[in-house]
Design a protein around this motif. Structure first.
Motif, PDB file in Angstrom:
ATOM      1  N   LYS A  20       0.814  -1.222   0.000  1.00 29.44           N
ATOM      2  CA  LYS A  20       0.000   0.000   0.000  1.00 29.44           C
ATOM      3  C   LYS A  20       0.849   1.275   0.000  1.00 29.44           C
ATOM      4  N   PRO A  21       1.861   1.393   0.859  1.00 30.21           N
ATOM      5  CA  PRO A  21       2.685   2.608   0.791  1.00 30.21           C
ATOM      6  C   PRO A  21       3.519   2.688  -0.483  1.00 30.21           C
ATOM      7  N   TYR A  22       3.950   1.533  -1.013  1.00 30.73           N
ATOM      8  CA  TYR A  22       4.803   1.537  -2.205  1.00 30.73           C
ATOM      9  C   TYR A  22       4.021   1.959  -3.449  1.00 30.73           C
ATOM     10  N   PHE A  23       2.864   1.335  -3.673  1.00 29.62           N
ATOM     11  CA  PHE A  23       2.079   1.651  -4.870  1.00 29.62           C
ATOM     12  C   PHE A  23       1.264   2.933  -4.701  1.00 29.62           C
ATOM     13  N   ALA A  24       0.861   3.214  -3.461  1.00 18.30           N
ATOM     14  CA  ALA A  24       0.153   4.469  -3.136  1.00 18.30           C
ATOM     15  C   ALA A  24      -1.025   4.726  -4.084  1.00 18.30           C
ATOM     16  N   ARG A  25      -1.813   3.712  -4.330  1.00 21.12           N
ATOM     17  CA  ARG A  25      -2.988   3.886  -5.181  1.00 21.12           C
ATOM     18  C   ARG A  25      -4.204   4.139  -4.305  1.00 21.12           C
ATOM     19  N   PHE A  26      -4.888   5.243  -4.571  1.00 18.56           N
ATOM     20  CA  PHE A  26      -6.046   5.613  -3.766  1.00 18.56           C
ATOM     21  C   PHE A  26      -7.127   4.544  -3.821  1.00 18.56           C
ATOM     22  N   ARG A  27      -7.829   4.392  -2.704  1.00 14.95           N
ATOM     23  CA  ARG A  27      -9.047   3.606  -2.717  1.00 14.95           C
ATOM     24  C   ARG A  27     -10.101   4.360  -3.526  1.00 14.95           C
ATOM     25  N   PRO A  28     -11.097   3.647  -4.074  1.00 14.20           N
ATOM     26  CA  PRO A  28     -12.151   4.354  -4.814  1.00 14.20           C
ATOM     27  C   PRO A  28     -12.806   5.463  -3.994  1.00 14.20           C
ATOM     28  N   ALA A  29     -13.047   5.202  -2.719  1.00 11.39           N
ATOM     29  CA  ALA A  29     -13.708   6.189  -1.864  1.00 11.39           C
ATOM     30  C   ALA A  29     -12.784   7.331  -1.453  1.00 11.39           C
ATOM     31  N   GLN A  30     -11.490   7.181  -1.691  1.00  8.50           N
ATOM     32  CA  GLN A  30     -10.518   8.213  -1.317  1.00  8.50           C
ATOM     33  C   GLN A  30      -9.980   8.974  -2.525  1.00  8.50           C
ATOM     34  N   ASP A  31     -10.240   8.459  -3.699  1.00  8.22           N
ATOM     35  CA  ASP A  31      -9.723   9.086  -4.913  1.00  8.22           C
ATOM     36  C   ASP A  31     -10.467  10.401  -5.182  1.00  8.22           C
ATOM     37  N   PRO A  32      -9.761  11.537  -5.256  1.00  8.94           N
ATOM     38  CA  PRO A  32     -10.435  12.827  -5.464  1.00  8.94           C
ATOM     39  C   PRO A  32     -11.258  12.872  -6.741  1.00  8.94           C
ATOM     40  N   ASP A  33     -10.799  12.168  -7.775  1.00  7.74           N
ATOM     41  CA  ASP A  33     -11.497  12.188  -9.062  1.00  7.74           C
ATOM     42  C   ASP A  33     -12.630  11.174  -9.151  1.00  7.74           C
ATOM     43  N   PHE A  34     -12.506  10.091  -8.407  1.00  7.75           N
ATOM     44  CA  PHE A  34     -13.456   8.990  -8.551  1.00  7.75           C
ATOM     45  C   PHE A  34     -14.465   8.920  -7.407  1.00  7.75           C
ATOM     46  N   SER A  35     -14.110   9.442  -6.235  1.00  6.82           N
ATOM     47  CA  SER A  35     -14.962   9.304  -5.046  1.00  6.82           C
ATOM     48  C   SER A  35     -16.373   9.873  -5.201  1.00  6.82           C
ATOM     49  N   PRO A  36     -16.609  10.944  -6.010  1.00 10.95           N
ATOM     50  CA  PRO A  36     -17.987  11.423  -6.158  1.00 10.95           C
ATOM     51  C   PRO A  36     -18.934  10.390  -6.758  1.00 10.95           C
ATOM     52  N   PHE A  37     -18.391   9.378  -7.432  1.00  8.69           N
ATOM     53  CA  PHE A  37     -19.217   8.351  -8.063  1.00  8.69           C
ATOM     54  C   PHE A  37     -19.380   7.110  -7.186  1.00  8.69           C
ATOM     55  N   VAL A  38     -18.771   7.129  -6.002  1.00 11.19           N
ATOM     56  CA  VAL A  38     -18.801   5.972  -5.103  1.00 11.19           C
ATOM     57  C   VAL A  38     -19.865   6.171  -4.035  1.00 11.19           C
ATOM     58  N   GLN A  39     -20.671   5.138  -3.820  1.00  7.48           N
ATOM     59  CA  GLN A  39     -21.661   5.197  -2.750  1.00  7.48           C
ATOM     60  C   GLN A  39     -20.994   4.822  -1.430  1.00  7.48           C
ATOM     61  N   ILE A  40     -20.955   5.744  -0.498  1.00  4.38           N
ATOM     62  CA  ILE A  40     -20.311   5.524   0.801  1.00  4.38           C
ATOM     63  C   ILE A  40     -21.329   4.951   1.775  1.00  4.38           C
ATOM     64  N   VAL A  41     -20.961   3.899   2.480  1.00  2.72           N
ATOM     65  CA  VAL A  41     -21.846   3.237   3.442  1.00  2.72           C
ATOM     66  C   VAL A  41     -21.387   3.561   4.861  1.00  2.72           C
ATOM     67  N   ASN A  42     -22.298   4.141   5.638  1.00  2.00           N
ATOM     68  CA  ASN A  42     -22.019   4.489   7.045  1.00  2.00           C
ATOM     69  C   ASN A  42     -20.769   5.357   7.203  1.00  2.00           C
ATOM     70  N   GLY A  43     -20.480   6.142   6.200  1.00  2.00           N
ATOM     71  CA  GLY A  43     -19.334   7.051   6.264  1.00  2.00           C
ATOM     72  C   GLY A  43     -17.983   6.368   6.197  1.00  2.00           C
ATOM     73  N   TYR A  44     -17.977   5.085   5.856  1.00  2.00           N
ATOM     74  CA  TYR A  44     -16.723   4.316   5.851  1.00  2.00           C
ATOM     75  C   TYR A  44     -15.999   4.463   4.522  1.00  2.00           C
ATOM     76  N   ARG A  45     -14.747   4.917   4.584  1.00  2.00           N
ATOM     77  CA  ARG A  45     -13.939   5.083   3.385  1.00  2.00           C
ATOM     78  C   ARG A  45     -12.646   4.269   3.416  1.00  2.00           C
ATOM     79  N   GLY A  46     -12.351   3.642   4.533  1.00  2.00           N
ATOM     80  CA  GLY A  46     -11.111   2.881   4.651  1.00  2.00           C
ATOM     81  C   GLY A  46      -9.907   3.799   4.767  1.00  2.00           C
ATOM     82  N   GLY A  47      -8.715   3.196   4.706  1.00  2.00           N
ATOM     83  CA  GLY A  47      -7.488   3.986   4.738  1.00  2.00           C
ATOM     84  C   GLY A  47      -7.270   4.718   3.428  1.00  2.00           C
ATOM     85  N   ARG A  48      -6.163   5.408   3.303  1.00  2.00           N
ATOM     86  CA  ARG A  48      -5.900   6.233   2.126  1.00  2.00           C
ATOM     87  C   ARG A  48      -5.666   5.385   0.869  1.00  2.00           C
TER      88      ARG A  48
END
Length: 201
Positions: free
Chosen positions: A52-80
């Protein structure tokens, strides 16, 4: 999916496995538990500490460009970062190791279904891409294979020193594995039924 992804979904699996393992021989059981703990630790550290630190790829819910299209459940977004999925690595690492030790087809199929649903819940909740899950699954299988080889060699040494009574693993034809299989399958069904009732009513 929120229920599936929680740590409590591991409870029936752990309880059933402890029953299967320790009803035979505590030395044999302890060796399997150590192998299982080593597998999960290696999977988790490889995914979370290295990848995770090496590849540093955002989660869908954390990605600034992609997160608006993700349905968040109970406010959970996971780590970065989300590559690779530690849930997938841990789940399939544990399942593959136990399947190699038990050599029981029904247990293997049931446990793989449990792991697959657990992994899919991460995609549904928007905290992993399918590629994160796939890479985590491959890593878990590979690590489980390596730990299984180590487990076999250590077991052979302990048998030669008369520490373990049987040359072959006593779990391969243990009818108690059916109990563990039933508990795992029942837990998936119960969670599914509960989720259906919660959604409908």
């Amino acid at each position: 999916m929120w229920i599936y992804t929680g740590k409590l979904t591991w409870a029936p699996l752990v309880i059933a496995l402890l029953f299967v393992l320790y009803r035979k021989n505590w030395k044999e059981a302890t060796l399997v538990v150590i192998a299982l703990a080593l597998t999960i630790t290696l999977c988790d550290q490889f995914a979370s500490t290295l990848c995770k630190p090496y590849f540093a790829r955002f989660r869908p819910a954390q990605d600034p460009d992609f997160s608006p299209f993700v349905q968040i459940v109970n406010g959970y977004r996971g780590g970065r970062y989300g590559f690779i999925s530690s849930h997938a690595a841990n789940s399939f690492g544990a399942v593959v190791l136990l399947s190699l030790i038990f050599r029981n087809r029904v247990f293997t199929i049931t446990a793989i279904v449990w792991a697959a649903v657990n992994c899919y819940s991460r995609i549904y909740l928007g905290v992993h891409y399918p590629g994160d899950i796939l890479a985590g699954t491959i890593a878990g299988i590979a690590i489980a294979g390596l730990v299984y080889i180590m487990w076999k060699r250590v077991r052979q040494v302990l048998w030669r020193k008369h520490i373990l009574p049987e040359r072959q693993s006593p779990y391969r034809k243990d009818p108690a594995i059916a109990v563990a299989t039933g508990v795992i399958g029942l837990s998936v069904v119960c969670i599914s039924v509960y989720a259906f009732i919660a959604v409908c009513f």
